[in-house]
Each structure stands twice: as structure tokens, then as C-alpha cells.
Design a protein around this motif. Structure first.
Motif, PDB file in Angstrom:
ATOM      1  N   ASN A   1      -9.167  -0.013   0.909  1.00 52.14           N
ATOM      2  CA  ASN A   1     -10.537   0.301   1.296  1.00 52.14           C
ATOM      3  C   ASN A   1     -11.167  -0.763   2.183  1.00 52.14           C
ATOM      4  O   ASN A   1     -12.370  -0.767   2.366  1.00 52.14           O
TER       5      ASN A   1
ATOM      6  N   ALA B   1       0.817  -1.210   0.000  1.00 51.64           N
ATOM      7  CA  ALA B   1       0.000   0.000   0.000  1.00 51.64           C
ATOM      8  C   ALA B   1       0.856   1.268   0.000  1.00 51.64           C
ATOM      9  O   ALA B   1       0.370   2.345  -0.347  1.00 51.64           O
TER      10      ALA B   1
ATOM     11  N   GLY C   1       2.021   4.774  -6.595  1.00 50.56           N
ATOM     12  CA  GLY C   1       0.919   4.409  -7.475  1.00 50.56           C
ATOM     13  C   GLY C   1       0.028   3.300  -6.955  1.00 50.56           C
ATOM     14  O   GLY C   1      -0.825   2.807  -7.688  1.00 50.56           O
ATOM     15  N   ALA C   2       0.217   2.902  -5.700  1.00 49.31           N
ATOM     16  CA  ALA C   2      -0.602   1.827  -5.135  1.00 49.31           C
ATOM     17  C   ALA C   2      -2.068   2.250  -5.063  1.00 49.31           C
ATOM     18  O   ALA C   2      -2.376   3.423  -4.844  1.00 49.31           O
ATOM     19  N   SER C   3      -2.925   1.277  -5.244  1.00 47.48           N
ATOM     20  CA  SER C   3      -4.354   1.538  -5.110  1.00 47.48           C
ATOM     21  C   SER C   3      -4.678   1.841  -3.657  1.00 47.48           C
ATOM     22  O   SER C   3      -4.050   1.286  -2.750  1.00 47.48           O
ATOM     23  N   PRO C   4      -5.657   2.701  -3.424  1.00 46.42           N
ATOM     24  CA  PRO C   4      -6.039   2.985  -2.040  1.00 46.42           C
ATOM     25  C   PRO C   4      -6.577   1.728  -1.356  1.00 46.42           C
ATOM     26  O   PRO C   4      -7.216   0.888  -1.984  1.00 46.42           O
TER      27      PRO C   4
END
Length: 138
Positions: A73, A64, A68-71
Motif C-alpha cells: 500500500n 509481495a 499470502g503476502a500482505s497487499p
């Protein structure tokens, strides 16, 4: 196995580990991430599922933080991740995380066996493979 999904934070043990990570002082968090990974890499015997789960969660925390890591959730992830707080995680943890993930899906892993017994090893393997790919490419 108190698991409700194949995600890295979606089981009782990972949620507990994430809670402890949240409760730790910010300067202690990188140490806890490294410990979770190192315990798995250094364990030469049959790997306990709880240790494997914690290593997967630690690898997800590390992933994380990649550019550029995805959030994140997941409601069960550490709160600081969903709140946008970043840790200072040394780059040397990435190859350690890759080795830990390889160990978690290996032959001497209770966690891998539990997913096979549950009849859904592919969901677990896809999650771990995704994390491994991110960490190995970084």
C-alpha cells in the motif's frame, strides 16, 4: 539520504528504481529485480547505499509475490504491485534476496551506517528483518 520512512519504498532512490521498474516492459521486470539483488551479492567491497536501497526494494517486490503476502500500500511502490499485476519471478531469486538483505545490514554497508548515524537503525533493521523472514520461509 532522501528518506522519509524505513519502508522498502520510502526513499528517493527506491522510488526512482520503482519508477524504472514500472516503465520497463513486463517481461523485463524480473530481470531488473534480479539485477538489483545480484549487484549487491556480487559486490565484495564497501556497499554503496543506493545499491542497498535498490536491493531492499527488489526484495520487497519479490516478497509481495509470495503466497499470502500482505497487499502493498505504499504510494511509492511500483504501480503494478498496487494494481494487482503479478510478475513471473523465479523461485531461485528468494535465496538471492536473502543474501542481498544480509549484505545490506552487514558491516560493510553504507546504508546500514546511515541508519545508525540517523539514530534510528532499529526501524530499518525491523523492516529488513521482516522481508528476510518472509523470503527465507518461502
Amino acid at each position: 539520504m532522501g528518506t522519509w520512512a524505513a519502508g522498502p519504498f520510502d526513499n528517493d532512490t527506491a522510488a526512482d528504481w520503482c519508477g524504472a521498474l514500472d516503465d520497463a516492459a513486463p517481461r523485463e521486470r524480473p530481470v531488473l529485480v534480479e539485477q538489483a539483488l545480484r549487484v549487491v551479492v556480487d559486490d565484495a567491497g564497501y556497499l554503496d547505499s543506493d545499491l542497498g536501497v535498490e536491493a531492499v526494494a527488489a526484495a520487497a517486490v519479490l516478497a509481495a509475490h509470495l503466497p499470502g503476502a500482505s497487499p502493498v500500500n505504499s504510494a511509492y511502490a511500483p504501480d503494478f504491485l498496487t494494481g494487482g499485476v503479478r510478475l513471473e519471478l523465479p523461485e531461485r531469486l528468494r535465496p538471492l534476496a536473502v543474501r542481498a538483505l544480509d549484505r545490506v545490514v552487514g558491516e560493510e554497508s553504507e546504508l546500514a551506517e546511515l541508519w545508525v548515524e540517523a539514530g534510528e537503525p532499529n526501524k530499518f533493521l525491523v523492516e529488513v528483518a521482516g522481508l528476510r523472514t518472509l523470503l527465507a520461509a518461502a
